[in-house]
Design an enzyme around this catalytic site. Structure first.
Site, PDB file in Angstrom:
ATOM      1  N   LYS A  10       5.763   5.989  15.413  1.00 14.14           N
ATOM      2  CA  LYS A  10       4.519   5.995  14.638  1.00 14.14           C
ATOM      3  C   LYS A  10       3.717   4.743  14.995  1.00 14.14           C
ATOM      4  O   LYS A  10       3.990   3.651  14.517  1.00 14.14           O
ATOM      5  CB  LYS A  10       4.819   6.031  13.146  1.00 14.14           C
ATOM      6  N   GLU A  60       8.699  11.115  17.031  1.00 14.11           N
ATOM      7  CA  GLU A  60       7.786  10.263  17.802  1.00 14.11           C
ATOM      8  C   GLU A  60       7.670   8.897  17.129  1.00 14.11           C
ATOM      9  O   GLU A  60       7.854   8.790  15.919  1.00 14.11           O
ATOM     10  CB  GLU A  60       6.392  10.931  17.848  1.00 14.11           C
ATOM     11  N   TYR A 113       0.839  -1.194   0.000  1.00 14.37           N
ATOM     12  CA  TYR A 113       0.000   0.000   0.000  1.00 14.37           C
ATOM     13  C   TYR A 113       0.875   1.245   0.000  1.00 14.37           C
ATOM     14  O   TYR A 113       0.706   2.139  -0.819  1.00 14.37           O
ATOM     15  CB  TYR A 113      -0.921   0.006   1.225  1.00 14.37           C
ATOM     16  N   ASP A 114       1.832   1.269   0.918  1.00 16.84           N
ATOM     17  CA  ASP A 114       2.698   2.441   1.042  1.00 16.84           C
ATOM     18  C   ASP A 114       3.481   2.694  -0.234  1.00 16.84           C
ATOM     19  O   ASP A 114       3.601   3.825  -0.685  1.00 16.84           O
ATOM     20  CB  ASP A 114       3.678   2.251   2.210  1.00 16.84           C
ATOM     21  N   GLU A 134      -3.627   8.771  18.769  1.00 18.67           N
ATOM     22  CA  GLU A 134      -3.789   7.485  18.105  1.00 18.67           C
ATOM     23  C   GLU A 134      -4.497   6.511  19.049  1.00 18.67           C
ATOM     24  O   GLU A 134      -4.111   6.380  20.209  1.00 18.67           O
ATOM     25  CB  GLU A 134      -2.393   6.942  17.744  1.00 18.67           C
ATOM     26  N   CYS A 164      19.096 -38.290   3.150  1.00 20.21           N
ATOM     27  CA  CYS A 164      18.663 -39.668   3.299  1.00 20.21           C
ATOM     28  C   CYS A 164      19.286 -40.474   2.171  1.00 20.21           C
ATOM     29  O   CYS A 164      19.285 -40.052   1.019  1.00 20.21           O
ATOM     30  CB  CYS A 164      17.135 -39.724   3.218  1.00 20.21           C
ATOM     31  N   ARG A 181     -10.461  10.315  11.664  1.00 19.51           N
ATOM     32  CA  ARG A 181      -9.911  11.282  10.718  1.00 19.51           C
ATOM     33  C   ARG A 181     -10.862  11.514   9.545  1.00 19.51           C
ATOM     34  O   ARG A 181     -11.021  12.628   9.085  1.00 19.51           O
ATOM     35  CB  ARG A 181      -8.559  10.808  10.189  1.00 19.51           C
TER      36      ARG A 181
HETATM   37 ZN    ZN Z   1      14.297 -41.578   3.263  1.00 16.99          ZN
END
Ligand code: ZN
EC number: 6.5.1.2
Length: 591
Positions: free
Chosen positions: A121, A119, A41-42, A181, A433, A142
């Protein structure tokens, strides 16, 4: 003409980006749905902003308000903000910060101090509180920056939002907007999700969604039960000039009135100090009980803030400096061991599911023992996942401070699928193996490899067919493929008469093949297609190859000691020789 085309292209690009953002916003704000990761988004918004800045002729000024206007849900009454409540522009690197700083510098008053109030965020949602003579009058989200949703009743249920401000020696202003906030503590987030899970209800994918969903509630009781938190971060409108404080002092002022503020805030006197604050924030974020996604850098001087003003979308005096390589922490619940085609055993950490980069991550490869030792990972450890390129996030480190009740990761001594011996490959630092085709875990992948395009090239024999044939115990080794007939495959899922006949035709066709395809197809560890061609070129027929010596292999140009060892070891194993002779017994014709 050329220029015109470019303009049309850019215009279309801008319009498409706007459409995308609009759609995401609408889902996010109205339905509380995150359709994309925050990073995506940013970065999309950043791209759009950059384009709009560069090609301002396409910028339709009514646009920015138009898109957010839709973000207001109809179920709430609207409240007009006393001063605009714009969101901040996001930046992602130091260069962007320098640009911001340069612009601020251009607007400096004579002898003005270049201080920044920095600060954390907090990743929550912004709220605008209007206090009249010290009494909470309204609270709103907002919204579009001009007006928001009335959430006053809900705000009254948030303990840290005072209904009445605390008296200090300064009288209360008649009217003031205090902004902050609303968020949910991670401990609360986990508790609520656990409770929802026990009631078999849908869980919240992250703390911000939960905070948003809890505040924007028709029923304030739900808000109360969700125990939301709140930190104030500044003053919007205030009716008297005597309350015009510089940012750092404004925080102290509202705090003295009983508004909680985040205690890591710092007044930075140089850009270097801002940088240090940013780096410190990355370090402390793991220990906080709330999510942060960056820092906010605000010009401290109120006078300068006013001079810088706002663009149509953002204030010019503040910026959100986001963490670019996002990290997420989670816990290692256990370790599984996967066995690959060549038998390599890969430890895979089973994680406490975590929402990261738009998806829920449940597993993360630990690659090999070396990496486990290097990072010092143990079961029950809290670890950080870090974005690595555009692919799956990797575990980047252990948070040793959070270590509790850990258990060592113990590698199995025998294969958990076939009980064959496990050996250690010193060069590749991994275990594998030794079961080969005997190993159930390897068989499917080995057979898929055997029929693949560069090997025997059997068209139409995909993973789905092979899986069914193995499950029904119709095939086990490569030679079994050549014993198939239509009767054996016509009943498989996705097969009909025609496709069965075609597949058998393809199998018969592949019986006449080249030596390099067989060498490649039998899946000798560390022997790729080019080495196979090289070997085929040298040995000419399969029996020469089977009976080779280490020295002979070493004499071939391009074949080193490691590969020679792998081949010799493979050919020493009687089981592998019988796989090859079985192929000759079903009349594989090798040119
Ligand atoms: Zn095996």
């Amino acid at each position: 003409m050329f220029k015109k085309n470019i303009n049309i292209k850019i215009k279309t690009k801008i319009l498409n980006l706007r459409k995308k953002i609009e759609m995401w916003n609408n889902n996010y704000y109205v339905k509380n749905l995150s359709l994309v990761s925050d990073e995506k988004y940013d970065s999309t918004l950043f791209e759009l902003n950059e384009l709009e800045k560069k090609y301002s002729m396409f910028l339709n000024t009514s646009y920015s308000n138009k898109i957010v206007a839709k973000n207001i849900c109809n179920k709430f009454k609207k409240i007009k903000h006393l001063s605009n409540m714009l969101s901040l522009e996001s930046i992602f690197n130091y260069k962007n910060l320098l640009n911001f700083h340069e612009k601020v510098k251009k607007n400096l008053f004579y002898n003005e101090k270049r201080y920044y109030c920095c600060e954390l965020k907090i990743d929550g949602l912004a709220i605008n509180l209007i206090y009249k003579n010290g009494i909470l009058d309204s609270a709103s989200t907002r919204g579009d920056g001009l007006q928001g949703e009335d959430v006053t009743k809900n705000a009254l249920e948030i303990k840290s939002i005072p209904h009445i401000l605390k008296k200090n020696n300064l009288s209360f202003p008649k009217k003031i907007e205090i902004r902050g906030e609303v968020f949910i503590k991670l401990s609360t987030f986990n508790k609520i999700n656990k409770m929802l899970k026990s009631k078999r209800k849908k869980l919240f994918s992250n703390a911000r969604n939960m905070a948003s969903g809890s505040l924007r509630q028709i029923n304030p009781k739900i808000t109360k039960n969700r125990s939301l938190s709140f930190y104030g971060y500044g003053i919007g409108y205030v009716n008297e000039k005597k309350y015009y404080y510089d940012q750092h002092d404004a925080l102290k002022l509202i705090n003295s009135w009983g508004i909680p503020i985040e205690k890591n805030t710092e007044l930075c006197k140089s850009l270097n100090e801002v940088k240090n604050f940013y780096e410190k924030s990355i370090k402390i974020r793991d220990y906080l009980d709330f999510n942060i996604d960056g820092i906010v850098v605000k010009v401290n001087s109120m006078k300068l803030q006013k001079k810088l003003g706002c663009s149509s979308k953002y204030p010019r005096w503040a910026i959100a400096y986001k963490f670019s390589s996002e990290e997420k922490c989670t816990k290692i619940l256990g370790v599984n061991f996967n066995v690959g085609r060549t038998g390599v055993i890969t430890p895979v950490a089973k994680l406490k599911p975590v929402y990261f980069m738009g998806t829920i991550i449940k597993y993360s490869s630990l690659h090999n023992k070396d990496i486990i030792d290097k990072l010092g990972i143990m079961i029950n450890d809290t670890v950080c996942l870090k974005k690595s390129g555009d692919v799956i996030p990797k575990i980047s480190r252990v948070i040793f401070e959070k270590r509790k009740n850990v258990k060592e990761i113990i590698f199995p001594k025998t294969c958990i699928f076939c009980k064959s011996k496990i050996e250690f490959c010193l060069r590749k630092k991994n275990l594998y193996c030794t079961g080969g085709f005997l190993c159930y875990a390897q068989r499917k992948q080995l057979l898929n490899h055997f029929v693949s395009r560069e090997a025997l090239n059997i068209k139409g024999m995909g993973n789905k067919i092979i899986s069914q044939l193995i499950e029904k115990k119709i095939i086990k080794y490569p030679s079994d493929i050549f014993k198939l007939n239509t009767d054996k495959i016509i009943f498989l899922k996705g097969m009909g008469l025609k496709s069965s006949e075609n597949l058998i035709k393809e199998i018969i066709k592949s019986k006449t093949t080249e030596l390099y395809r067989v060498i490649y197809g039998i899946g000798i560890p560390n022997v790729g297609i080019y080495t196979s061609m090289n070997l085929a070129n040298y040995y000419k027929n399969i029996s020469n190859f089977i009976n080779t010596s280490y020295e002979d292999l070493r004499s071939i140009k391009g074949i080193g000691s490691f590969t020679s060892n792998c081949i010799k070891k493979f050919l020493k194993d009687k089981r592998n020789i019988s796989i090859i002779s079985d192929l000759l017994n079903v009349n594989l014709k090798i040119k």
